[in-house]
Design an enzyme around this catalytic site. Structure first.
Site, PDB file in Angstrom:
ATOM      1  CG  ASP A 281      -1.760   1.163   1.407  1.00 62.02           C
ATOM      2  OD1 ASP A 281      -2.668   1.315   0.589  1.00 62.02           O
ATOM      3  OD2 ASP A 281      -1.534   1.976   2.340  1.00 62.02           O
ATOM      4  CD  GLU A 323      -2.450   2.225  -3.409  1.00 62.99           C
ATOM      5  OE1 GLU A 323      -3.380   2.983  -3.691  1.00 62.99           O
ATOM      6  OE2 GLU A 323      -1.637   2.488  -2.500  1.00 62.99           O
TER       7      GLU A 323
HETATM    8  C1  GLC Z   1      -3.912   3.562  -0.296  1.00 60.15           C
HETATM    9  C2  GLC Z   1      -5.314   3.043  -0.083  1.00 60.15           C
HETATM   10  C3  GLC Z   1      -6.172   4.149   0.430  1.00 60.15           C
HETATM   11  C4  GLC Z   1      -5.581   4.672   1.716  1.00 60.15           C
HETATM   12  C5  GLC Z   1      -4.109   5.057   1.546  1.00 60.15           C
HETATM   13  C6  GLC Z   1      -3.444   5.272   2.863  1.00 60.15           C
HETATM   14  O1  GLC Z   1      -3.856   4.528  -1.283  1.00 60.15           O
HETATM   15  O2  GLC Z   1      -5.819   2.509  -1.276  1.00 60.15           O
HETATM   16  O3  GLC Z   1      -7.505   3.722   0.624  1.00 60.15           O
HETATM   17  O4  GLC Z   1      -6.310   5.802   2.133  1.00 60.15           O
HETATM   18  O5  GLC Z   1      -3.388   4.046   0.895  1.00 60.15           O
HETATM   19  O6  GLC Z   1      -3.198   4.057   3.507  1.00 60.15           O
END
Ligand code: GLC
Length: 646
Positions: A281, A323
């Site tokens: 993430d 991500e």
């Molecule tokens: C990623 C997640 C998002 C979250 C962020 C902080 O982008 O997809 O939902 O707010 O990380 O953890």
């Protein structure tokens, strides 16, 4: 050649005896194979003279963590290695869901595994299920523990039972590793707040505003409306702490090697739950440096690769998803570049395609998508995408301004047009979305809303207009048709398979009202699902059956396996997006009309790209031959064809 290929080679030489002793031999071989890379990466981040002891701690840690992995998972790791790049298979079809919003809890989800089988889903992304603060917690992305299951979802035993059951049914699982930050209630944060200097050093903490102010000169804001700035003052510590996301999410300080070593253990505690893919993430943010935006820094890449190389030694069957919702060219870097090619993440979100698809809907043209996708370099051969149209987050309009300008559009005005189109500011637009985090300082804004509402179904149903309802359904299917065929793992967002509309109830929830991403996080509508067979003409049934048909066809054709076998054509009709997937002599062509009127393609052009037009050429979606009128192939509004010659 990436490191995974070396590990595959090493296991291929041995007979298939996977007892504990043999498995340990493989482990030793893997450690030996990756050791010098681990060393170079570690000392590229941490000064060798100062941190040599920490390096040996890391090596011991790797050994300890291997010992903690169950025999069953160790065996599975080897099977996965032997299976090659299983994640590129045409059999992979994913769904993303919130366990509690899908069917109450973990055991509720376990009961619904047949639902996935029916639709053809074999890969699940479960949103965070571990402990988090009560109240606001960013949907679980504020982490109190990396492995304790939050009681509202059930118990660890139930979770492990779910993973075993999923494995038995051939379903792969993905969970998030929230690698950039912990919650302010995480054990380290608690100790930091209590004055423990060691744990204050696990985060970026400062007694005065001096350094925070320097950082603020170049750091962008992620949530400018609800969490402006990147630092939060903590009264207990009497210090400022870096919080790039929400004030309760503290950024981890990876400049401290102890943080890396401990986070590796946290990563393994998650992987040991029985997870196949780990979603890294917000990984673009992992390294912070004064005077920069602190995103996509070379040190962040080295750190991710270091995680990858260690994880590969401990659990070679577990792979990583990046991500990184960043500029198109930057996304590719998460597959690893140069010496690190193939040694970072195996999978990345195709955020560029996602944003381009939404641009194509609003402009009714595929030209920007064509230009952007053909001018970006091809990804490495061992990598793959997660292709998606919607997820739990907002839609960021991450286009390359040069490409926008080359269309003759002004980038800022174009962004404003898209925000207006999707967020209810244009009377003629059927889209019903919300504006997310609008920043008047620079005109930046993002969009929230469910796929169906953004594609006009909510408006059409309210107007009870049969034509527009049909168009909305056609758009929903066309968009999904692209993510199912363009190469990579399609990830359907739970609820989209039945055309779920926006959920406005978040406005009444104190913990959600400040974050309108909750408009696209609805409860799964089991009532509608129970009626699918009895209401053949309802939008949910048409969408569900349409998707199911597409998934079946995808799985029946190995040409859809991702081997970088995609060719996108410059189509003479700017409204139609055309590409081909190839395997040996076999080709399948996907044609999608983004316009709301019928568009045509000339037979000469079709022949020039290899589409034959005789009776044996069929559209796989309908199983009918192509119907040409006056030597032209017509595509109805938002129609898609999956064309196969003979
Ligand atoms: C990623 C997640 C998002 C979250 C962020 C902080 O982008 O997809 O939902 O707010 O990380 O953890």
């Amino acid at each position: 050649m990436n490191q995974a290929e070396l590990h595959r080679y090493l296991v291929s030489k041995e007979p298939k005896i996977d007892d504990a002793q043999q498995l340990k031999t493989y482990f030793d071989l893997r450690l030996a194979t990756n050791l010098s890379l681990i060393k170079s990466l570690f000392f590229s981040l941490y000064n060798e003279k100062e941190y040599v002891d920490q390096f040996y701690v890391l090596i011991d840690q790797i050994e300890t963590l291997y010992g903690q992995r169950s025999l069953a998972l160790q065996q599975q790791d080897i099977e996965r290695l032997r299976a090659g790049n299983w994640y590129q298979s045409e059999q992979m079809v994913g769904m993303q869901l919130y366990v509690d919003r899908f069917n109450k809890n973990i055991s509720g989800l376990n009961e619904k595994l047949p639902y996935f089988k029916d639709l053809g889903i074999n890969f699940l992304h479960l949103m965070p299920v571990t402990n988090r603060p009560a109240g606001e917690n960013d949907g679980g992305y504020a982490v109190n523990s990396y492995h304790e299951i939050d009681p509202r979802y059930g118990t660890k035993d139930e979770f492990v039972a779910l993973t075993k059951n999923a494995r038995k049914k051939g379903i792969f699982l993905m969970l998030d590793f929230v690698v950039n930050h912990t919650s302010d209630e995480f054990e380290w944060a608690k100790k930091a707040k209590a004055g423990n200097a060691k744990y204050q050093g696990y985060y970026y903490t400062y007694p005065t505003r001096h350094i925070p102010d320097e950082f603020e000169k170049t750091l962008p804001e992620i949530f400018p409306q609800s969490a402006p700035g990147n630092f939060t003052y903590n009264k207990e510590m009497e210090k400022w702490v870096m919080t790039c996301f929400n004030h309760y999410q503290w950024d981890l300080n990876y400049r401290n090697p102890e943080v890396f070593i401990e986070m590796l253990a946290n990563l393994m505690s998650l992987a040991n739950l029985g997870v196949d893919v780990i979603r890294f993430d917000a990984l673009a943010f992992l390294w912070k440096k004064l005077g920069t935006q602190s995103q996509n820094l070379p040190e962040a890449h080295a750190l991710i690769s270091l995680f990858r190389m260690c994880l590969q030694v401990i659990a070679p069957g577990v792979i990583l998803l990046a991500e990184a919702i960043v500029a198109p060219r930057n996304i590719l870097k998460y597959f690893g570049e140069g010496m690190l090619e193939g040694n970072e993440c195996e999978i990345a979100y195709n955020a560029s395609l996602m944003a381009l698809l939404w641009n194509s809907i609003a402009t009714k043209q595929a030209s920007l998508m064509l230009k952007s996708l053909t001018e970006i370099p091809t990804k490495p051969k061992d990598a793959t995408w997660i292709n998606y149209i919607r997820c739990h987050d907002d839609i960021g309009l991450g286009y390359d301004d040069n490409f926008i300008a080359s269309m003759g559009w002004d980038p800022r005005a174009h962004k404003e047009f898209l925000l207006n189109y999707y967020c209810g500011k244009l009377a003629w637009s059927p889209a019903k979305g919300l504006m997310f985090m609008y920043n008047p300082k620079n005109g930046d804004g993002r969009i929230t809303g469910s796929a169906a509402s953004l594609l006009g179904l909510e408006t059409a149903l309210a107007q009870n207009n049969k034509n527009i309802i049909e168009y909305a359904i056609a758009k929903i299917l066309m968009m999904h048709g692209i993510i199912l065929t363009i190469g990579g793992i399609p990830m359907i967002y739970a609820g989209d398979e039945i055309g779920t509309l926006n959920d406005y109830t978040f406005e009444q929830d104190a913990d959600h009202v400040n974050d309108n991403r909750w408009v696209n996080r609805p409860l799964q509508d089991w009532n509608t699902i129970s009626k699918l067979n009895k209401t053949p003409d309802s939008p949910p049934t048409i969408i569900f059956k349409g998707l199911k048909n597409m998934i079946r066809i995808r799985k029946d054709h190995t040409v859809f396996k991702d081997t970088n076998n995609l060719k996108i054509y410059g189509c003479p009709n700017p409204h139609i997006f055309v590409y081909k997937r190839t395997e040996g002599e076999r080709n399948i062509y996907i044609l999608s009309n983004f316009n709301e009127v019928t568009e045509k393609l000339d037979i000469g052009w079709l022949h020039s790209i290899g589409i034959q037009t005789g009776k044996t050429t069929i559209d796989l979606l309908t199983d009918h031959p192509l119907e040409l009128i006056n030597n032209e192939l017509p595509l109805k509004p938002f129609q898609q064809l999956w064309i196969k010659n003979s």
